[in-house]
Design an enzyme around this catalytic site. Structure first.
Site, PDB file in Angstrom:
ATOM      1  CD  GLU A   1     -28.924   8.514   3.263  1.00 17.18           C
ATOM      2  OE1 GLU A   1     -28.612   7.309   3.283  1.00 17.18           O
ATOM      3  OE2 GLU A   1     -28.265   9.360   2.633  1.00 17.18           O
TER       4      GLU A   1
ATOM      5  N   GLY B   1     -25.695   9.970  -3.586  1.00 17.09           N
ATOM      6  CA  GLY B   1     -26.577  10.555  -4.602  1.00 17.09           C
ATOM      7  C   GLY B   1     -26.834   9.640  -5.787  1.00 17.09           C
TER       8      GLY B   1
ATOM      9  NE  ARG C   1     -21.491   7.550   5.013  1.00 19.54           N
ATOM     10  CZ  ARG C   1     -21.655   8.764   4.491  1.00 19.54           C
ATOM     11  NH1 ARG C   1     -20.906   9.766   4.911  1.00 19.54           N
ATOM     12  NH2 ARG C   1     -22.562   8.989   3.571  1.00 19.54           N
TER      13      ARG C   1
HETATM   14  P1  ADP Z   1     -21.943  12.878   3.037  1.00 22.78           P
HETATM   15  O1  ADP Z   1     -23.375  12.917   3.404  1.00 22.78           O
HETATM   16  O2  ADP Z   1     -21.004  12.561   4.121  1.00 22.78           O
HETATM   17  O3  ADP Z   1     -21.571  14.031   2.204  1.00 22.78           O
HETATM   18  P2  ADP Z   1     -21.915  11.385   0.651  1.00 22.78           P
HETATM   19  O4  ADP Z   1     -23.260  10.809   0.401  1.00 22.78           O
HETATM   20  O5  ADP Z   1     -21.424  12.546  -0.128  1.00 22.78           O
HETATM   21  O6  ADP Z   1     -21.855  11.621   2.186  1.00 22.78           O
HETATM   22  O7  ADP Z   1     -20.868  10.228   0.574  1.00 22.78           O
HETATM   23  C1  ADP Z   1     -19.586  10.371   1.101  1.00 22.78           C
HETATM   24  C2  ADP Z   1     -18.680   9.460   0.362  1.00 22.78           C
HETATM   25  O8  ADP Z   1     -19.115   8.140   0.485  1.00 22.78           O
HETATM   26  C3  ADP Z   1     -18.609   9.746  -1.109  1.00 22.78           C
HETATM   27  O9  ADP Z   1     -17.295   9.469  -1.481  1.00 22.78           O
HETATM   28  C4  ADP Z   1     -19.575   8.746  -1.700  1.00 22.78           C
HETATM   29  O10 ADP Z   1     -19.231   8.455  -3.016  1.00 22.78           O
HETATM   30  C5  ADP Z   1     -19.367   7.582  -0.783  1.00 22.78           C
HETATM   31  N1  ADP Z   1     -20.549   6.709  -0.614  1.00 22.78           N
HETATM   32  C6  ADP Z   1     -21.639   6.967   0.119  1.00 22.78           C
HETATM   33  N2  ADP Z   1     -22.484   5.919   0.095  1.00 22.78           N
HETATM   34  C7  ADP Z   1     -21.923   4.976  -0.663  1.00 22.78           C
HETATM   35  C8  ADP Z   1     -22.314   3.640  -1.090  1.00 22.78           C
HETATM   36  N3  ADP Z   1     -23.461   3.085  -0.722  1.00 22.78           N
HETATM   37  N4  ADP Z   1     -21.467   2.972  -1.882  1.00 22.78           N
HETATM   38  C9  ADP Z   1     -20.304   3.532  -2.266  1.00 22.78           C
HETATM   39  N5  ADP Z   1     -19.886   4.750  -1.906  1.00 22.78           N
HETATM   40  C10 ADP Z   1     -20.679   5.470  -1.122  1.00 22.78           C
HETATM   41  P1  ADP Z   2     -28.097   9.202  -0.742  1.00 24.01           P
HETATM   42  O1  ADP Z   2     -28.167   7.933   0.037  1.00 24.01           O
HETATM   43  O2  ADP Z   2     -27.596   9.010  -2.109  1.00 24.01           O
HETATM   44  O3  ADP Z   2     -27.449  10.314   0.028  1.00 24.01           O
HETATM   45  P2  ADP Z   2     -30.675  10.382  -0.070  1.00 24.01           P
HETATM   46  O4  ADP Z   2     -31.865   9.533   0.148  1.00 24.01           O
HETATM   47  O5  ADP Z   2     -30.004  10.951   1.114  1.00 24.01           O
HETATM   48  O6  ADP Z   2     -29.642   9.591  -0.975  1.00 24.01           O
HETATM   49  O7  ADP Z   2     -31.077  11.556  -1.061  1.00 24.01           O
HETATM   50  C1  ADP Z   2     -30.093  12.373  -1.647  1.00 24.01           C
HETATM   51  C2  ADP Z   2     -30.743  13.649  -2.148  1.00 24.01           C
HETATM   52  O8  ADP Z   2     -31.762  13.353  -3.118  1.00 24.01           O
HETATM   53  C3  ADP Z   2     -31.468  14.469  -1.083  1.00 24.01           C
HETATM   54  O9  ADP Z   2     -30.597  15.315  -0.372  1.00 24.01           O
HETATM   55  C4  ADP Z   2     -32.453  15.242  -1.943  1.00 24.01           C
HETATM   56  O10 ADP Z   2     -31.838  16.311  -2.613  1.00 24.01           O
HETATM   57  C5  ADP Z   2     -32.866  14.223  -2.973  1.00 24.01           C
HETATM   58  N1  ADP Z   2     -34.048  13.452  -2.529  1.00 24.01           N
HETATM   59  C6  ADP Z   2     -34.032  12.266  -1.900  1.00 24.01           C
HETATM   60  N2  ADP Z   2     -35.280  11.824  -1.640  1.00 24.01           N
HETATM   61  C7  ADP Z   2     -36.119  12.763  -2.107  1.00 24.01           C
HETATM   62  C8  ADP Z   2     -37.551  12.918  -2.149  1.00 24.01           C
HETATM   63  N3  ADP Z   2     -38.365  11.967  -1.667  1.00 24.01           N
HETATM   64  N4  ADP Z   2     -38.062  14.037  -2.727  1.00 24.01           N
HETATM   65  C9  ADP Z   2     -37.243  14.985  -3.233  1.00 24.01           C
HETATM   66  N5  ADP Z   2     -35.906  14.901  -3.224  1.00 24.01           N
HETATM   67  C10 ADP Z   2     -35.328  13.810  -2.671  1.00 24.01           C
HETATM   68 MG    MG Z   3     -28.081  11.117   1.847  1.00 24.15          MG
END
Ligand code: ADP
Ligand code: ADP
Ligand code: MG
Length: 461
Positions: free
Chosen positions: A289, A166, A293
């Site tokens: 995305e 996030g 993992r």
């Molecule tokens: P999930 O979709 O499994 O809930 P999260 O996006 O919540 O995944 O991430 C799971 C864990 O991985 C969290 O501890 C988050 O902080 C860590 N994490 C995810 N992506 C990254 C990144 N690019 N760099 C560092 N930590 C990451």
């Molecule tokens: P991360 O790699 O941090 O998990 P994501 O691309 O999966 O990032 O996005 C995390 C969250 O951000 C999504 O679950 C959604 O709530 C919000 N989000 C991401 N992209 C968009 C978008 N294009 N429009 C609206 N909300 C978004």
């Molecule tokens: Mg995501």
């Protein structure tokens, strides 16, 4: 190559989860730990444990050299990266394989393609998977940024190609703000992820977060249905479900098929998750995305399908073919997971480590608690605040919500503040019960219920 000894390059609840799966497969385990984690549950559970460095993650859980040395010293033949830390680091996957060990996950090249969010968009487009309108890959110049903005309009979402958890996301409302935010976002992404690369997407308003679990062995790929993770705070999931309660069957079919098509297109190996935003109003879904993992919320899928996803990913890494055909995967009932974090919901989710003075873990039918906690354990301040995940299953979603409330009533974590008090309230909310939520639903709800959460203060959790 059959795996005989597995090194767990992670900590907390996921390390415990991996050790359990390995043990059921008859595989010995080595747990690595930082100096701050010598008392953690996974260290006690594993067959062997190795100190890999000081508390700071850069010197321990992100220290590739120290982890490979621990594997060599203990004769481990495989490494499971868990989630976070090195799980989506292609260089780590390559280094593990170069050392003659098995990496429990996809190949380094697959991580390189799908772990880079801008590149993954291109792969999704090539596989015919619908994406959020946005830039073609990374944005390399202000001119390019202006051209994309002109094409898709505002508000725009600026995202870090290497982002995750996030973080590294910003919303720009107009062209002026856009330029300033791009510069800020790039600098921040560089500092946080070591890569300042950005891409841009249209903001999908009132979207649901729906993701598809895939399992693949490099030749074949199947899906294990979807999860809905629309209840988010700061773009981090706090409550997850399987299946997505209100998703029409025809959309589910197309969504799962598109995830399998993408996994097949990249010859994916292992467990992975393909995330989408779904717009109820139009019935459209958009790829956002792929997480290459195991994910935090994988247990809800395990509860509805009966498949042990961590066991499967270890088996596949050991050279086995997929144990399931698509027709073997049957989703039954409804599962919900809530994240019990060491954060105080009455104080803006301020993280607060401390000692666990009393612990009562819920049990009974359809109830699972995946945790790193034990009584007397001191939660260190250096890492993620996730303490455990309460997961419930029942034949219906209504039954699962009632079971969640019952299980929350049994759960007792004393000694520090947790997010537990939030969930009984949420479970009673009419919108949550009706499945009438989207990714921006929870934040205003929290504002609105701040008073109630504060009044609960002092009653302990
Ligand atoms: P999930 O979709 O499994 O809930 P999260 O996006 O919540 O995944 O991430 C799971 C864990 O991985 C969290 O501890 C988050 O902080 C860590 N994490 C995810 N992506 C990254 C990144 N690019 N760099 C560092 N930590 C990451
Ligand atoms: P991360 O790699 O941090 O998990 P994501 O691309 O999966 O990032 O996005 C995390 C969250 O951000 C999504 O679950 C959604 O709530 C919000 N989000 C991401 N992209 C968009 C978008 N294009 N429009 C609206 N909300 C978004
Ligand atoms: Mg995501």
């Amino acid at each position: 190559m059959a795996i005989r000894k597995l090194l767990v390059a992670n900590r907390g609840e996921i390390a415990v989860r991996i050790i359990r799966a390995a043990r059921e497969l008859g595989i010995a385990t080595v747990q690595v730990y930082s100096a701050a984690d010598k008392d953690m549950l996974a260290v006690k559970m594993a067959d062997e444990a190795v100190n890999i460095g000081p508390p700071h993650a850069a010197k321990s859980y992100l220290n590739i050299e120290a982890i490979l040395k621990a594997a060599a010293d203990t004769g481990a033949d495989a490494i499971h990266p868990g989630y976070g830390f090195l799980a989506e680091n292609a260089g780590f996957a390559d280094a593990v394989e170069a050392a003659g060990l098995v990496f429990v996950g996809p190949t380094g090249d697959q991580i390189r393609t799908m772990g880079d969010k801008a590149m993954a968009r291109m792969a999704a487009i090539a596989a015919g998977v619908p994406c959020v309108p946005g830039s073609d890959g990374r944005i390399d110049s202000p001119e390019e940024a202006r051209a994309v903005a002109a094409r898709i309009g505002f508000p725009l979402m600026i995202k870090a190609a290497a982002g995750g958890g996030g973080r590294g996301i910003r919303i720009a409302a107009d062209p002026e703000e856009f330029e300033t935010l791009m510069a800020q976002a790039s600098a921040e992404a560089k500092a946080a992820f070591g890569d300042g690369g950005l891409y841009v997407e249209k903001v999908i308003e009132r979207a649901r977060h729906i993701e598809v679990q895939v399992l693949a062995d490099g030749e074949d790929a199947i899906h294990c249905y979807e999860r809905e993770c629309s209840l988010q705070r700061r773009r981090q999931k706090v409550w997850e479900e399987a299946p997505a309660a209100t998703l029409p069957a025809s959309v589910r079919e197309r969504l799962c098929a598109s995830a399998v098509a993408l996994a097949r297109a990249v010859k994916y190996r292992g467990a992975g998750t393909i995330e989408y935003l779904y717009d109820d109003a139009s019935g459209e879904f958009y790829f956002i995305e792929m997480n290459t993992r195991i994910q935090v919320e994988h247990p809800v899928t395990e509860m509805i399908t009966g498949i042990d996803l961590v066991r499967e990913m270890i088996r596949i890494a050991g050279g086995a073919r997929l144990a399931y055909r698509q027709s073997d995967v049957v989703a039954k009932g409804a599962a919900i997971e809530v994240r019990i974090n060491a954060e105080d919901p009455a104080k803006s989710f301020q993280p607060g480590p401390g000692m666990i003075t009393a612990l009562t873990v819920p049990g009974g039918a359809g109830t699972r608690f995946d945790t790193m906690l034990y009584q007397g354990y001191t939660v260190p301040p250096f890492y993620d605040s996730l303490l455990g995940k309460l997961i419930v299953w029942d034949e219906t979603r209504h039954g699962a919500i009632e079971r969640l409330k019952r299980a929350l009533g049994e759960l007792e974590v004393k000694g520090l503040k947790t997010t537990k008090p939030l969930f009984a309230r949420l479970a009673d909310d009419p919108d949550v019960r009706a499945g009438n939520v989207h990714t921006r639903w929870l934040e205003p709800w929290l504002e609105h219920h701040q008073q109630e959460l504060q009044e609960q203060e002092g009653t302990g959790s």
